[in-house]
Design a protein around this motif. Structure first.
Motif, PDB file in Angstrom:
ATOM      1  N   PRO A  30       0.788  -1.411  -0.029  1.00  0.00           N
ATOM      2  CA  PRO A  30       0.082   0.087  -0.035  1.00  0.00           C
ATOM      3  C   PRO A  30       0.788   1.239   0.024  1.00  0.00           C
ATOM      4  CG  PRO A  30      -0.897  -1.607   1.443  1.00  0.00           C
ATOM      5  CD  PRO A  30       0.384  -2.214   1.009  1.00  0.00           C
ATOM      6  N   GLY A  31       1.992   1.274   0.693  1.00  0.00           N
ATOM      7  CA  GLY A  31       2.859   2.412   0.572  1.00  0.00           C
ATOM      8  C   GLY A  31       3.237   2.917  -0.882  1.00  0.00           C
ATOM      9  N   LYS A  32       3.148   1.897  -1.852  1.00  0.00           N
ATOM     10  CA  LYS A  32       3.519   2.480  -3.183  1.00  0.00           C
ATOM     11  C   LYS A  32       2.503   3.521  -3.724  1.00  0.00           C
ATOM     12  CE  LYS A  32       6.498  -1.384  -4.260  1.00  0.00           C
ATOM     13  NZ  LYS A  32       6.801  -2.692  -5.193  1.00  0.00           N
ATOM     14  N   PHE A  33       1.205   3.123  -3.229  1.00  0.00           N
ATOM     15  CA  PHE A  33       0.296   3.982  -3.461  1.00  0.00           C
ATOM     16  C   PHE A  33       0.067   5.275  -2.960  1.00  0.00           C
ATOM     17  CE2 PHE A  33      -2.569   0.693  -6.057  1.00  0.00           C
ATOM     18  CZ  PHE A  33      -1.560   0.493  -6.888  1.00  0.00           C
ATOM     19  N   THR A  34       0.245   5.091  -1.366  1.00  0.00           N
ATOM     20  CA  THR A  34      -0.139   6.088  -0.604  1.00  0.00           C
ATOM     21  C   THR A  34       1.023   7.060  -0.520  1.00  0.00           C
ATOM     22  OG1 THR A  34       0.548   4.757   1.237  1.00  0.00           O
ATOM     23  CG2 THR A  34      -1.819   5.028   0.425  1.00  0.00           C
ATOM     24  N   ILE A  35       2.349   6.589  -0.647  1.00  0.00           N
ATOM     25  CA  ILE A  35       3.382   7.359  -0.196  1.00  0.00           C
ATOM     26  C   ILE A  35       4.296   7.351  -1.656  1.00  0.00           C
ATOM     27  CG2 ILE A  35       5.723   7.529   0.925  1.00  0.00           C
ATOM     28  CD1 ILE A  35       4.328   5.758   3.180  1.00  0.00           C
ATOM     29  N   GLY A  36       4.411   6.384  -2.311  1.00  0.00           N
ATOM     30  CA  GLY A  36       5.251   6.580  -3.949  1.00  0.00           C
ATOM     31  C   GLY A  36       4.634   7.184  -4.809  1.00  0.00           C
ATOM     32  N   ILE A  37       3.200   7.115  -4.735  1.00  0.00           N
ATOM     33  CA  ILE A  37       2.509   7.829  -5.914  1.00  0.00           C
ATOM     34  C   ILE A  37       1.723   9.027  -5.284  1.00  0.00           C
ATOM     35  CG2 ILE A  37       0.423   7.808  -7.325  1.00  0.00           C
ATOM     36  CD1 ILE A  37       2.696   6.081  -8.332  1.00  0.00           C
ATOM     37  N   GLY A  38       1.593   8.766  -3.725  1.00  0.00           N
ATOM     38  CA  GLY A  38       1.047   9.959  -3.375  1.00  0.00           C
ATOM     39  C   GLY A  38      -0.424  10.243  -3.241  1.00  0.00           C
ATOM     40  N   GLN A  39      -1.213   9.175  -3.458  1.00  0.00           N
ATOM     41  CA  GLN A  39      -2.715   9.152  -3.631  1.00  0.00           C
ATOM     42  C   GLN A  39      -3.442   8.431  -2.612  1.00  0.00           C
ATOM     43  OE1 GLN A  39      -2.435  11.815  -6.116  1.00  0.00           O
ATOM     44  NE2 GLN A  39      -4.419  10.980  -6.053  1.00  0.00           N
ATOM     45  N   GLU A  40      -4.462   9.005  -1.881  1.00  0.00           N
ATOM     46  CA  GLU A  40      -5.092   8.404  -0.966  1.00  0.00           C
ATOM     47  C   GLU A  40      -6.385   7.793  -1.131  1.00  0.00           C
ATOM     48  OE1 GLU A  40      -5.308  10.908   2.610  1.00  0.00           O
ATOM     49  OE2 GLU A  40      -3.339  12.125   2.026  1.00  0.00           O
ATOM     50  N   LYS A  41      -7.208   8.644  -1.992  1.00  0.00           N
ATOM     51  CA  LYS A  41      -8.400   8.216  -2.598  1.00  0.00           C
ATOM     52  C   LYS A  41      -8.793   8.348  -3.926  1.00  0.00           C
ATOM     53  CE  LYS A  41     -10.519   9.518   2.041  1.00  0.00           C
ATOM     54  NZ  LYS A  41     -11.514  10.053   2.865  1.00  0.00           N
ATOM     55  N   MET A  42      -9.507   7.506  -4.575  1.00  0.00           N
ATOM     56  CA  MET A  42      -9.688   7.599  -6.064  1.00  0.00           C
ATOM     57  C   MET A  42     -11.083   7.692  -6.470  1.00  0.00           C
ATOM     58  SD  MET A  42      -8.474   4.942  -8.915  1.00  0.00           S
ATOM     59  CE  MET A  42      -9.611   3.832  -8.886  1.00  0.00           C
ATOM     60  N   ALA A  43     -11.653   8.981  -6.852  1.00  0.00           N
ATOM     61  CA  ALA A  43     -13.183   9.175  -7.215  1.00  0.00           C
ATOM     62  C   ALA A  43     -13.595   7.959  -8.100  1.00  0.00           C
ATOM     63  CB  ALA A  43     -13.343  10.488  -7.826  1.00  0.00           C
ATOM     64  N   VAL A  44     -14.966   7.495  -7.921  1.00  0.00           N
ATOM     65  CA  VAL A  44     -15.349   6.496  -8.600  1.00  0.00           C
ATOM     66  C   VAL A  44     -16.718   6.910  -9.210  1.00  0.00           C
ATOM     67  CG1 VAL A  44     -16.635   4.202  -8.447  1.00  0.00           C
ATOM     68  CG2 VAL A  44     -14.642   4.754  -7.254  1.00  0.00           C
ATOM     69  N   THR A  45     -16.838   6.881 -10.589  1.00  0.00           N
ATOM     70  CA  THR A  45     -17.931   7.678 -11.231  1.00  0.00           C
ATOM     71  C   THR A  45     -18.936   6.694 -11.598  1.00  0.00           C
ATOM     72  OG1 THR A  45     -16.000   9.015 -12.290  1.00  0.00           O
ATOM     73  CG2 THR A  45     -18.144   9.213 -13.211  1.00  0.00           C
ATOM     74  N   GLY A 149      -1.414   2.350 -14.449  1.00  0.00           N
ATOM     75  CA  GLY A 149      -1.857   3.483 -14.329  1.00  0.00           C
ATOM     76  C   GLY A 149      -3.220   3.579 -13.335  1.00  0.00           C
ATOM     77  N   GLU A 150      -3.606   2.627 -13.234  1.00  0.00           N
ATOM     78  CA  GLU A 150      -4.841   2.364 -12.404  1.00  0.00           C
ATOM     79  C   GLU A 150      -5.000   3.478 -11.231  1.00  0.00           C
ATOM     80  OE1 GLU A 150      -7.940  -1.006 -10.977  1.00  0.00           O
ATOM     81  OE2 GLU A 150      -5.904  -1.387 -10.589  1.00  0.00           O
ATOM     82  N   VAL A 151      -4.116   3.399 -10.431  1.00  0.00           N
ATOM     83  CA  VAL A 151      -4.150   4.172  -8.865  1.00  0.00           C
ATOM     84  C   VAL A 151      -4.173   5.652  -9.512  1.00  0.00           C
ATOM     85  CG1 VAL A 151      -1.620   4.347  -8.701  1.00  0.00           C
ATOM     86  CG2 VAL A 151      -3.318   4.342  -6.887  1.00  0.00           C
ATOM     87  N   THR A 152      -3.778   6.176 -10.697  1.00  0.00           N
ATOM     88  CA  THR A 152      -3.833   7.488 -10.974  1.00  0.00           C
ATOM     89  C   THR A 152      -5.158   7.921 -11.714  1.00  0.00           C
ATOM     90  OG1 THR A 152      -2.718   7.237 -13.210  1.00  0.00           O
ATOM     91  CG2 THR A 152      -1.165   7.509 -11.351  1.00  0.00           C
ATOM     92  N   GLN A 153      -6.100   7.256 -11.481  1.00  0.00           N
ATOM     93  CA  GLN A 153      -7.352   7.564 -11.997  1.00  0.00           C
ATOM     94  C   GLN A 153      -8.206   8.407 -11.167  1.00  0.00           C
ATOM     95  OE1 GLN A 153      -8.822   3.612 -14.526  1.00  0.00           O
ATOM     96  NE2 GLN A 153      -8.979   3.536 -12.445  1.00  0.00           N
ATOM     97  N   GLY A 154      -9.408   9.126 -11.605  1.00  0.00           N
ATOM     98  CA  GLY A 154     -10.159  10.063 -10.888  1.00  0.00           C
ATOM     99  C   GLY A 154     -10.809  10.587 -11.809  1.00  0.00           C
TER     100      GLY A 154
END
Length: 390
Positions: A30-45, A149-154
């Motif tokens: 999880p740290g790769k997303f929350t710290i390495g990428i810096g994203q905590e939440k991702m909007a779902v449409t 790129g999935e974690v960089t969606q929004g």
């Protein structure tokens, strides 16, 4: 004449997924997303929201009857267009009940086009000082399930009113800009998800920022000590930090600490909404203005706009007296606090819930969507939108 941002607001869908849970489902630390990428939440449409409805909801909360009478130009910036011919701004014009004597256009250049809209607006207002221009940056970022790129969606939209004598921020001249044919990110007509060369895109982004920051310095003599903050287009928040660190190493300690601290504030909304493409830089601006406690009127803000492909621009703005009174922090707090967390399984189901290409008729469950303005379906190949207030 002073020209700039008179009003600014944003909207994001009512659902999100925690990136920590997404990482676990993908068997990633999880740290790769929350710290390495810096994203905590991702909007779902939900299927009942698209670029048009997102933009309309963003604009709905900031426009008064007086604004609607003065707006004579609507510029819709998006790379999530819903028609090859008809501008998304025309739907906005109807949904918001604007005056008939309005220019309405759609502009595209990846994540840069909202900035192009601002520059177009400046020219229009210089010739028509009583006019107001509505600029909308709205997108849904899609890379596909289980992709890099999935974690960089929004998803979301920013709405801005640009006018003379603005309440929030004047836009200074000159700016500097650059174009280069770069295949770092693209989405062919046949694909509803984007293609990206991740490391190459980061390298290009940083290169463009450095080129433009130093070119702007050479042209204006504005340096790090003159800027209270530098804001970035943020596909993910760590990307902006990498670019900022590439120039602040040369700054004195006070300047470095100020710029890094204010970047940390400016990334907050982006970290909990995700990548909204054209509106991303301006979501960062909203975050900085609404969450900081120290930046005073008269402060100069640097803004780096980047759209893969690639076009970049660096420009500055000056915060106006009492700018805080023109913000919509309480509304944004309520919107973000009232979102619903969904499971990874629910996110995946929603992601795959799309309308097949060529669908002639379909009705969508807008009663399940709390948004005021929704995409209601298709009738005889024509998209239908509903403003529940009407």
């Amino acid at each position: 004449m002073k020209i700039g941002i008179d009003k600014i607001g944003f909207y994001t869908p009512n659902m999100y997924v925690e990136t920590e849970n997404l990482a676990k489902a993908r068997h990633i630390d999880p740290g790769k997303f929350t710290i390495g990428i810096g994203q905590e939440k991702m909007a779902v449409t939900p299927i009942t929201q698209d670029a048009v409805s997102l933009a309309a909801n963003a604009a709905l909360e900031i426009l008064t009857a007086e604004d609607k009478k003065a707006i004579d130009y609507v510029i819709f910036a998006t790379e999530s267009g819903i028609d090859h011919s008809k501008a998304a701004s025309i739907y906005i014009h109807e949904l918001l009940d604007l005056e008939p004597n309005v220019r309405s256009i759609e502009v595209k250049q990846a994540c840069y086009s909202a900035t192009a809209g601002i520059q177009i607006a400046k020219g229009h207002i210089a010739l028509n000082p009583e006019s107001k221009v509505l600029i909308l940056g709205a997108d849904i970022s899609r890379y596909g399930l289980e992709t890099s790129g999935e974690v960089t969606q929004g998803a979301g939209a920013v709405a801005m009113v640009v006018s003379a004598d603005p309440k929030i921020m004047t836009i200074e001249s000159p700016s500097v800009y650059q174009t280069e044919d770069v295949m770092d990110f693209w989405r062919p007509l046949h694909s509803d998800t984007a293609f990206v060369q991740g490391k190459y895109s980061v390298d290009q982004y940083i290169k463009f920022f450095q080129n433009l920051y130093y070119a702007h310095h050479d042209k204006t003599n504005i340096g790090l000590s003159d800027l209270d903050a530098i804001l970035f287009h943020l596909p993910y928040t760590k990307m902006g930090m990498k670019a900022l660190k590439s120039v602040v190493e040369e700054a004195n300690e006070a300047d470095r600490e100020r710029l890094l601290a204010n970047f940390d504030i400016s990334k907050r909304y982006n970290a909990i909404v995700g990548n909204i493409y054209t509106g991303s830089l301006y979501l960062s601006l909203i975050s900085l203005l609404e969450l900081n406690t120290t930046i005073e009127a008269g402060s100069r803000i640097g803004l780096f706009s980047y759209g893969s492909g690639a076009v970049g621009e660096f420009f500055t703005g000056i915060l106006q007296p009492n700018y805080r009174e023109a913000l919509y922090k309480e509304k944004h707090d309520n919107m973000l606090d009232n979102r619903t967390e969904v499971s990874v399984e629910a996110y995946e189901k929603t992601f795959q819930d799309t309308i097949p290409s060529g669908t002639e008729n379909i009705e969508l469950p807008i009663e399940q969507d709390p948004a005021t303005i929704c995409f209601a379906g298709i009738k005889d190949h024509m998209r239908q939108y509903v403003n529940k207030n009407n």
